[in-house]
Design a protein around this motif. Sequence first.
Motif, short mmCIF file in Angstrom:
data_model
loop_
_atom_site.label_atom_id
_atom_site.label_comp_id
_atom_site.label_asym_id
_atom_site.label_seq_id
_atom_site.Cartn_x
_atom_site.Cartn_y
_atom_site.Cartn_z
N SER A 183 0.93 -1.02 -0.19
CA SER A 183 0.06 -0.32 -0.03
C SER A 183 1.22 1.48 0.26
O SER A 183 0.34 2.65 -0.06
CB SER A 183 -0.84 -0.34 1.74
N VAL A 184 2.02 1.18 0.24
CA VAL A 184 2.80 2.50 0.12
C VAL A 184 3.28 3.43 -1.22
O VAL A 184 3.16 4.60 -1.13
CB VAL A 184 4.56 2.14 0.90
N MET A 209 -0.48 4.61 -1.65
CA MET A 209 -0.80 5.69 -0.69
C MET A 209 -0.01 6.88 -1.57
O MET A 209 0.14 7.63 -1.31
CB MET A 209 -0.29 5.42 0.68
N GLY A 210 1.17 6.68 -1.68
CA GLY A 210 2.51 7.26 -1.86
C GLY A 210 2.39 8.18 -3.02
O GLY A 210 1.93 9.74 -3.21
N TYR A 261 8.74 5.41 3.63
CA TYR A 261 8.65 5.19 2.36
C TYR A 261 7.27 5.62 1.35
O TYR A 261 8.00 6.31 0.22
CB TYR A 261 8.52 3.81 2.50
N THR A 262 6.01 5.63 2.45
CA THR A 262 5.37 6.68 1.64
C THR A 262 5.17 7.48 1.54
O THR A 262 5.27 8.76 0.07
CB THR A 262 3.84 6.11 2.67
N MET A 285 5.44 10.46 -2.10
CA MET A 285 4.90 11.26 -2.20
C MET A 285 5.11 12.87 -2.78
O MET A 285 4.91 12.73 -3.93
CB MET A 285 3.93 12.07 -1.38
#
Length: 576
Positions: A74-75, A78-79, A251-252, A256
Amino acid sequence: MDLKTLTYIVVGMTFALYLGIAFWARAGSTKEFYVAGGGVHPVANGMATAADWMSAASFISMAGLIAFMGYGGSVFLMGWTGGYVILAMLLAPYLRKYGKFTVPEFIGDRYYSKVARVVAVVCLIICSTTYVIGQMKGVGVAFSRFLEVKYEVGLLIGMVIVFMYAVLGGMKGITYTQIAQYVVLIFAYTIPAIFISMNLTGNPLPQLGLGSTMSGSDVYLLDRLDQVVTELGFAEYTTSVRGNTFNMFMYTLSLMIGTAGLPHVIIRFFTVPTVKDARSSAGWALVFIAILYTTAPAVAGMARLNLHETIKPMGGENLVYEERPQWFKNWEKTGLLEFEDKNGDGRIQYSANKATSEMVTVDQDIMVLANPEIAKLPHWVIALVAAGGLAAALSTAAGLLLAISSAISHDLLKGVIAPDINEKTELLASRIAMAVAICGAGYLGYNPPDFAAGTVALAFGLAASSIFPALMMGIFSKGINKEGAVAGMIAGITVTLLYVFQHKGIMFVPGTEFLGGMPENWFLGVEPNAFGAVGAAINFAVAYTVSRVTQAPPIEVQELVEHIRVPSGVAAAQDH
């Protein structure tokens, strides 16, 4: 019609479309070459931006990463999507209001320094070159499998195609080509997902199918997947994390702010007529991106389930190697899927234990491309996926190469070395720089550096540590001067690169497990691909510190910052 012939026809038709559009939309001026004349409709620009941004990493790799990492993947969702919110709200409208062609040009003007502009060019080239390696690999992988040519031949064909439409058309040609590429890649991604969701759950919407029960059963798909992977010794799909929680957060964050700082994405917002259109096109891009990104988790989960159940169904026996399906044989030819009969029983043992697992290579990049074959979908669907993967890789490669060439011709040549050259000479220089950039990208595709694992994520980290802070401070802080900006960019990207090279031998390859815990010499457990967020913090800190102990920016520069931030017409209204 056999798969190979059908694939040649489908891919050939899409390439003919791209080249036809490039010829129709060829650039005749530097403004058309750099920013497509500045008159692109926001919806069209949003679609082109989505194609530019959704690279081979999004189309080919992301679902594969999620498939092997589970919840930890999911990183990326989301990122990358979160970065677009930052871009739309905090950067795109202000940069469009400033109205220059390139990111280094803005940095050079805002920080009233040619040195700052040159440093920004160097950072841009490092980020874009790192990113383009992944695109070239995507082109080579897709061609090597579906056109049954060697990786090197596939890469060469991709270079020729990009050369023809990017050098000829510049941003104008690339923009309209990317619109066509978006249509191709989104159909290629969603149609197989719909088929597979119907087969597994009876639900035609993959987004809903992921949370549905299996066809003819009251067992939910995700519960079945958890059972399958844990039976083989892997971590539970729905709860596994990436390293540790702090590493996932960093990481996220790195992805971003790296998204918001990538130059080939930012330059797209100079192609629309107004500031309002820049914000609107960022919103449209997010809509178009969301179609793929909400589908990706379903593609990932279903691909992982199909792969495991083909090799070892729950409660059944391991697949006999001599009875392996055709898709397995096809991918073995590429070297991206390898089997070794360690116990001599002729069956494929697949488990998380690397010592006993006989699936010695399962490259996560094959999951999206192999999934339609594993699910036994029609040949035309498989051919469409090949065309979609190539569209994703080529569209982003073109945008990156344009960012590199414009940095060299417009920012270095025109902006610093030879400011008096005319438009015709600058346009020629742009095309030569583009050709050189394509050759350089091809070389890196043939000879990737030894830190190539995770190069796409690394590119985002480099953009996060160098370009993003300079843009944010340039827009929102009147007190940052040229010395601070230059020192910050150099410190941020240098620290990030040093950390990456220091740990390149133990870089965490996405989709694998940490053996024996996190490496002890990782800073607070942060892996190299996530270190961009730390580099960004260092950039901000150095820039503010240096700016405080050196001379403040000139008054006219502080007024420029104020002008960029204040919406048009507000100042006039306040005067009355």
